[in-house]
Design a protein around this motif. Sequence first.
Motif, PDB file in Angstrom:
ATOM      1  N   LEU A  66      20.699  33.895  -9.464  1.00  0.00           N
ATOM      2  CA  LEU A  66      22.139  34.054  -9.593  1.00  0.00           C
ATOM      3  C   LEU A  66      22.556  35.408  -9.027  1.00  0.00           C
ATOM      4  O   LEU A  66      21.785  36.372  -9.083  1.00  0.00           O
ATOM      5  CB  LEU A  66      22.537  33.980 -11.074  1.00  0.00           C
ATOM      6  CG  LEU A  66      22.417  32.607 -11.736  1.00  0.00           C
ATOM      7  CD1 LEU A  66      22.596  32.724 -13.240  1.00  0.00           C
ATOM      8  CD2 LEU A  66      23.459  31.653 -11.160  1.00  0.00           C
ATOM      9  N   ILE A 264      31.173  34.209 -18.897  1.00  0.00           N
ATOM     10  CA  ILE A 264      31.950  33.278 -18.082  1.00  0.00           C
ATOM     11  C   ILE A 264      33.421  33.371 -18.468  1.00  0.00           C
ATOM     12  O   ILE A 264      33.782  33.220 -19.642  1.00  0.00           O
ATOM     13  CB  ILE A 264      31.456  31.830 -18.277  1.00  0.00           C
ATOM     14  CG1 ILE A 264      29.950  31.746 -18.002  1.00  0.00           C
ATOM     15  CG2 ILE A 264      32.221  30.867 -17.373  1.00  0.00           C
ATOM     16  CD1 ILE A 264      29.296  30.492 -18.495  1.00  0.00           C
ATOM     17  N   HIS A 457      39.867  29.616  -7.970  1.00  0.00           N
ATOM     18  CA  HIS A 457      38.693  30.485  -8.065  1.00  0.00           C
ATOM     19  C   HIS A 457      37.541  29.686  -8.664  1.00  0.00           C
ATOM     20  O   HIS A 457      37.687  29.081  -9.722  1.00  0.00           O
ATOM     21  CB  HIS A 457      38.995  31.701  -8.946  1.00  0.00           C
ATOM     22  CG  HIS A 457      40.139  32.523  -8.434  1.00  0.00           C
ATOM     23  ND1 HIS A 457      40.047  33.300  -7.307  1.00  0.00           N
ATOM     24  CD2 HIS A 457      41.404  32.675  -8.905  1.00  0.00           C
ATOM     25  CE1 HIS A 457      41.207  33.906  -7.100  1.00  0.00           C
ATOM     26  NE2 HIS A 457      42.044  33.545  -8.051  1.00  0.00           N
ATOM     27  N   SER A 460      32.372  31.186 -12.125  1.00  0.00           N
ATOM     28  CA  SER A 460      31.247  32.059 -11.803  1.00  0.00           C
ATOM     29  C   SER A 460      30.660  32.662 -13.065  1.00  0.00           C
ATOM     30  O   SER A 460      31.339  32.796 -14.087  1.00  0.00           O
ATOM     31  CB  SER A 460      31.687  33.176 -10.851  1.00  0.00           C
ATOM     32  OG  SER A 460      32.692  33.981 -11.453  1.00  0.00           O
TER      33      SER A 460
END
Length: 556
Positions: A66, A264, A457, A460
């Motif tokens: 990640l 998150i 967006h 992520s």
Amino acid sequence: MLIEAGLLPNDSTLDAEICIIGGGVAGITLALEFDRQGIATCVLEGGGLKPSTKSQGLYEGENVGLPYDLQATRTRRLGGSSNCWGGWIRPFISIDFEERDWIPNSGWPFRLDEVEPYYRRADDLVQVNHHGFEPAFWHSQLNKRIGLLELDRKALETVVSKFSPPTRFGRDYYAQLVSAKNTKVILNANAVQLATCSNATTVRGVHVMSASRSAFFVRAKHTILAAGGIENARLLLLSNSVDVRGLGNQHDLVGRYFMEHPRIRHGRMTPARSADPFRFYDARFTYHNPRLSVDGTSASAHLALSEQIQRRERLLQCRTYFRACRSGEDSALTEQFHELYNAVRWRHFRDIKLQTYAAVVRHSPNLMTSLLYRRLKLAAKSDYFQIETVVEPAPDRESRVTLSSQRDRLGLHRAHLDWRIGDHEKRTHLRMLELVRDEFARSGLGHVDLEDADKGHPLSVIGCAHHMGTTRMHVDPRQGVVDQNCKVHGMHNLHVAGSSIFPTCGNDMPTLTIVALALRLADHIKAQYGLGSPAPANRQQLQMAPNVPWAEAEPS
């Protein structure tokens, strides 16, 4: 006493009872404890007193998992990552130490009651009050200036965290370290390899290199690794001159089970009426807010999964809090500003993305308004709240730190990180958001929008700069690198301190537990090895080899 490594004669040898590698939270905690007992201790700190881009560059590494910044998530200077710590603290709870059958590789070799006595001592070191974390206590002590949400406690509950000032261990304990009679802290001293006997079961000492690449050797009876979740594993792997696998790595466990708390930002909550009921749950309003202080310590609340629902639905631990926003505020833009700010702060100019710079410049008026809004903590004026969730990572053998083929300027292999999270974390996160949405709808508190959250967006995962698990604790050497007393399996005199020993880590901030476990380790070493009696006052506590004088650094 503080000493500059570059002023020591090349190829000199230093003698100490205990050598601590790392001058961060764990290392300084240990050093203070040993100094009080008159134990000759040497602390090797890779950085100096002030930030240095040259020193910080030694934290560069490869990342294949990640997205993760190996430099920005830790600090190479005295005090370690306490220098960039936000101050959030909360102790682990009972379930964190349990072996949970729905979480493979979970559980500690002991229960919460083994650590609890050390939390009070840890409170003093991180400079917070001794009051508990019960929401009702804080509600009453704050004269009901803040409210507590009425929740169905079968699913969700309110939990409270406190704020350390935050304590900067290098700054706040600087005077004690300078005046210490039994402890020498060597700055800009980069540990490059642990030297062992011929069968790699006893550490003889530590090979060290200064920033100018002069070398010296610290000879000690006991060595403690306290360099952080990535560097602890890296140094064990680098110490491969006798055993090519490295130290403590007989079962290929060093560097495995790397854990970081996934954070998150997803979802939006609009209050049914005013934003007032959510002020104690708003991280932007509560963060170091003196109006929410009791006996000098302020606090903040968040929502957590109840233990009941964790067991019933086989979930990980999870906490959710809110971030007050106003209409028109661009949260993504604010994050881009912080990304740009950190790159400039550390002079990582090559990491600056042109599109990030352009976006910040183009929308600077709106950005200034947003930053001012946050600074003034105008939560009551909020139109909506961004939802932020932190999930407990499940231990994953393939999430790991190894050695890269790339080398740093000292000639050492850099760290190679493969950070992973799995379906368990994703399922827990989604279930948490569903429970918050359903609970707020049931109680009429507000509307939670998950469908159109952060439109435009992608979802992520952000880390919390918590590096854990790479030298995990277990009584069985086939399942852990260190035993229940933090001693490396198969080694006689090598211990590890810090969050790299965590087998599981809950979803709470690790700093308070790092300090508590360092205090526990100090007590164990003093008792186990009979190091509790102060040495005679006329004995030199830490010495160079014969005919080599100490070179002291000028304090700055």
